[in-house]
Design an enzyme around this catalytic site. Sequence first.
Site, short mmCIF file in Angstrom:
data_model
loop_
_atom_site.label_atom_id
_atom_site.label_comp_id
_atom_site.label_asym_id
_atom_site.label_seq_id
_atom_site.Cartn_x
_atom_site.Cartn_y
_atom_site.Cartn_z
N ALA A 72 0.84 -1.20 0.00
CA ALA A 72 0.00 0.00 0.00
C ALA A 72 0.86 1.25 0.00
CB ALA A 72 -0.93 0.02 1.22
N TYR A 167 11.81 16.73 6.29
CA TYR A 167 11.79 15.57 7.17
C TYR A 167 11.53 15.98 8.62
CZ TYR A 167 13.30 11.15 9.29
OH TYR A 167 13.35 9.98 10.01
N ILE A 200 20.22 5.63 13.89
CA ILE A 200 20.04 4.18 13.85
C ILE A 200 20.63 3.62 12.56
CG2 ILE A 200 18.37 2.29 14.01
CD1 ILE A 200 18.42 4.07 16.49
N THR A 202 20.41 1.87 9.57
CA THR A 202 19.37 1.41 8.66
C THR A 202 19.83 1.68 7.22
OG1 THR A 202 18.23 3.55 8.54
CG2 THR A 202 17.60 2.06 10.35
#
Length: 259
Positions: A72, A167, A200, A202
């Site tokens: 989605a 952001y 973090i 990622t």
Amino acid sequence: MASQLRLRSALALVTGAGSGIGRAISVRLAAEGAAVAACDLDGAAAQDTVRLLGNPGSEDREPRGKHAAFQADVSEGPAAKRLLEQVQACFFRPPSVVVSCAGITRDEFLLHMSEEDWDRVIAVNLKGTFLVTQAAAQALVSSGGRGSIINISSIVGKVGNIGQTNYASSKAGVIGLTQTAARELGRHGIRCNSVLPGFIATPMTQKMPEKVKDKVTAMIPLGHMGDPEDVADVVAFLASEDSGYITGASVEVSGGLFM
């Protein structure tokens, strides 16, 4: 600990579940006993996450069909509503744990940022979180069920960051959205909290130049970047009844960065 199976009877919807923090959250909630509806814009990535999940209610790491993947674009209203409908059709109930982790960055200095990059980040990070929160809350209220909604913000939403006007604004908005939702939904037995990750490790942060990573890491009192599992630990706590009297909170998982 995961062996306590604190979420044995829970159904958890996680958006942005295809990688990074969203994937780690999905794995942790499944280990706690939840059935997981893993959603991502990349449907194949969501499927990959589901393959990592164990059987809800056990410590078996082999998938047994108790979880499901969904695709989605949560920034679109009809798609967000359809997602909740699909989850309910699949599991015959609305999710009692909802984690909005879908997010993107399109970094640029304020003086040069395009309207398109501003709009897209706001659409995914803030509007998408609103749409999923609203659809999930509507489903829970209609069913009379209690629930825990956990929205992933960022420490940047609290302090700002150079080159991330869009952001930072989107993540600050997530905090305000979550606090307001907590005020409105508490009487329905629905708790709403936000989690503010710091630096973090990622796929998103891996794109940063090494010298930038080193500079930020030097600012962290604990002396190292966090792992996605550090965020997942906090989400599992907020999803469980161990946090039953916590709502409207913004929990920082940052190693002390910007405190």
